[in-house]
Design a protein around this motif. Sequence first.
Motif: not given
Length: 330
Positions: A197-218
């Motif tokens: 259960e504790g295995w966690s290896r992914g995230l998603r966020t939105v970077a608000h860059t000067p050129h627009g929003d970018v959904a960033a996944y790691a």
Amino acid sequence: MAERVDSGTRPTAEGEAAPRLRPLPARGRVLAVLAVLTGGLLALHRQVPNSAGHLGSLLEAFLPWLGVVVVLLLVAALVRRSATALLALLLPVSVWTYLFGGLLGPGAEAGTRDLVVVQHNVSDENADPAGTARTLAGAGPDLIALEELVPAALPVYEKTLAPDFPYHEVRGTVGLWSKHPLSGTRLVDIRPDGIEEGWSRGLRTVAHTPHGDVAAYAAHLPSVRIRTSGLASALRDESAGLLGRALAAEKTGKVVLMGDLNGTVEDRGLSPLTSRLNVAERGFAFSFPASFPVARIDQVMAGSATVVDIRTLPSTGSDHLPVAARISLD
């Protein structure tokens, strides 16, 4: 009295017997066959079945290295002066050039709407997290994605990167640092069945860059192993499918995926990702193992954007090399 001529000889002008001429064997037939087989593997690698030991994925993990086989065959053909082998070599040379030749070309000039990102599996055994962080920041990226973050090292990365990257998010063992504000961060569940259960290896966020929003996944997909039975990649493939479904549901227009995906972009096991996102147009950037890199398993991909080029950065305290990519948001 009639002159007697021995079998297998013929009289010469002086009446002496000479051996019967026999056709010489064609030179380079074996080399020609090997050249055709190599070209066939390059052109039809998707047809190599994965049913037994994931042999297709295993071939695709090292597919660019068939170019070395082509070079060795070329040298042998030149040594033997075999026109047949040289002609046959046109097949693998042409296919390899079609598949990988573009990666050798120079990258396009920097654009006004470019985003520079760095991807690095920092290793949970890294003895110099501060030095690693400085190396990554030195590439001048907008975003840095890290995997194998351990609790003892996390404060070091946070402190070292804070001056240039005031925004960051961490979920489990993956994190993302940014020069630009972040919002909407959430865990991406890419845990295969049977993993704790504790295995966690992914995230998603939105970077608000000067050129627009970018959904960033790691992301950090499960490791694969090469065994006598073939390539053990079932967990990696399942995790890639889960990540692919998350990407398919993404509503933000532009997407960047950074991660240790434990697979090359040619590997069909990553098709849930490569079928949705663009991969680098320039650069091989072999990243693993750091001591003698033979494959790029650290990837940067983009949706509704172009990964213009990718390159490796200097070695850190990790068994992976960092990679830096330039993404055009035009």
